[in-house]
Design a protein around this motif. Structure first.
Motif, PDB file in Angstrom:
ATOM      1  N   GLY A  10       7.608  -0.130   5.245  1.00 31.85           N
ATOM      2  CA  GLY A  10       6.663  -1.185   5.580  1.00 31.85           C
ATOM      3  C   GLY A  10       6.572  -2.326   4.594  1.00 31.85           C
ATOM      4  O   GLY A  10       5.696  -3.185   4.712  1.00 31.85           O
ATOM      5  N   ALA A  11       7.504  -2.374   3.629  1.00 44.71           N
ATOM      6  CA  ALA A  11       7.456  -3.453   2.632  1.00 44.71           C
ATOM      7  C   ALA A  11       8.060  -4.752   3.161  1.00 44.71           C
ATOM      8  O   ALA A  11       7.989  -5.787   2.508  1.00 44.71           O
ATOM      9  CB  ALA A  11       8.185  -3.020   1.361  1.00 44.71           C
ATOM     10  N   SER A 146      -0.090  -0.251  -0.113  1.00 43.55           N
ATOM     11  CA  SER A 146      -0.104   0.571   1.110  1.00 43.55           C
ATOM     12  C   SER A 146      -1.028  -0.044   2.157  1.00 43.55           C
ATOM     13  O   SER A 146      -0.760   0.002   3.356  1.00 43.55           O
ATOM     14  CB  SER A 146      -0.535   2.009   0.799  1.00 43.55           C
ATOM     15  N   ARG A 149       0.826  -2.951   3.758  1.00 41.00           N
ATOM     16  CA  ARG A 149       1.907  -2.457   4.618  1.00 41.00           C
ATOM     17  C   ARG A 149       1.350  -1.877   5.919  1.00 41.00           C
ATOM     18  O   ARG A 149       1.925  -2.065   6.994  1.00 41.00           O
ATOM     19  CB  ARG A 149       2.742  -1.416   3.865  1.00 41.00           C
ATOM     20  N   SER A 200       2.920  -8.410  -1.430  1.00 41.01           N
ATOM     21  CA  SER A 200       1.561  -8.264  -0.875  1.00 41.01           C
ATOM     22  C   SER A 200       0.923  -9.602  -0.522  1.00 41.01           C
ATOM     23  O   SER A 200       0.229  -9.722   0.490  1.00 41.01           O
ATOM     24  CB  SER A 200       0.657  -7.511  -1.864  1.00 41.01           C
TER      25      SER A 200
END
Length: 219
Positions: A10-11, A146, A149, A200
């Motif tokens: 999910g990055a 997290s 993501r 992010s």
């Protein structure tokens, strides 16, 4: 020229790698899709992926190949194009389980390295810079929190009309991180010579540009 992009689930590795490849005119190789194709085989056949002997026996019956059409990667499982079937959470989680098996990794490694020897590639996965392409001229470790993501995955699933819970997604992501980082064979980690990029608070375009900047320094 080989560009290796590693990082957790999910990055944004695939999206970013595709963008870099398109700008540079390189071939994009999604190694995760190859593991997912294998995972789909085991799911379809209702096989127990926690049993080493099952994986080692069945891998002989699995042929995963890549073909490139106008620069786009197509993933074939025993001759069937399965690109549209391998992006579910179930397939992703199963791929993480089978990825620790040496027989499966060896079968795919040869294909991946051959493509990289013969082409300019951008390749993304969990162990590209550390194991698959240790001599890649550009290595990137792409990550994000997290929570971020999970948010991205949640929005992606909503657009597809899939009913989901963002907390469940984050929990799955954290579990997959732990599994990928703690596996015995080729664990997820940042290569010593990889550049860390935390996406992010970055747009996809900003991440693509940051990687191309690294490429410009090495070419």
């Amino acid at each position: 020229m080989n560009i290796a992009i590693d990082g957790p689930a999910g990055a944004g590795k695939s999206t970013v790698a595709k963008g870099v490849a398109k700008k540079l005119g390189f071939i994009y190789v999604d190694t995760g899709a190859m593991f997912r194709a294998m995972a789909l085989y085991f799911l379809r056949n209702h096989l127990d992926v926690t049993k080493k002997e099952v994986l080692e026996q069945e891998v002989k019956n699995i042929e995963v190949t890549l073909k490139f059409e106008q620069g786009e990667q197509q993933v074939l499982l025993n001759g069937e194009n399965v690109g549209g079937l391998i992006r579910t959470e179930e397939v992703g989680n199963t791929a993480s389980i089978i990825a620790v098996n040496q027989a499966i990794r060896s079968r795919l490694l040869e294909i991946q390295q051959k493509i990289a020897r013969e082409n300019n590639v951008v390749m993304d996965g969990r162990d590209i810079g550390t194991c698959v392409l240790p001599n890649a001229q550009v290595k990137i470790y792409l990550t994000a929190s997290s929570k971020e993501r999970a948010k991205r995955r949640y929005e992606e699933l909503l657009k597809k009309g899939v009913d989901c819970d963002i907390n469940d997604i984050e929990e799955d992501i954290i579990k997959r991180d732990q599994a990928d980082m703690n596996r015995e064979i080729a664990p997820l980690r940042q290569a010593e010579d990889a550049v860390l990029i935390d996406s992010s608070h970055m747009t996809i375009e900003e991440v693509v540009d940051a990687i191309i900047e690294q490429y410009d320094q090495k070419k």
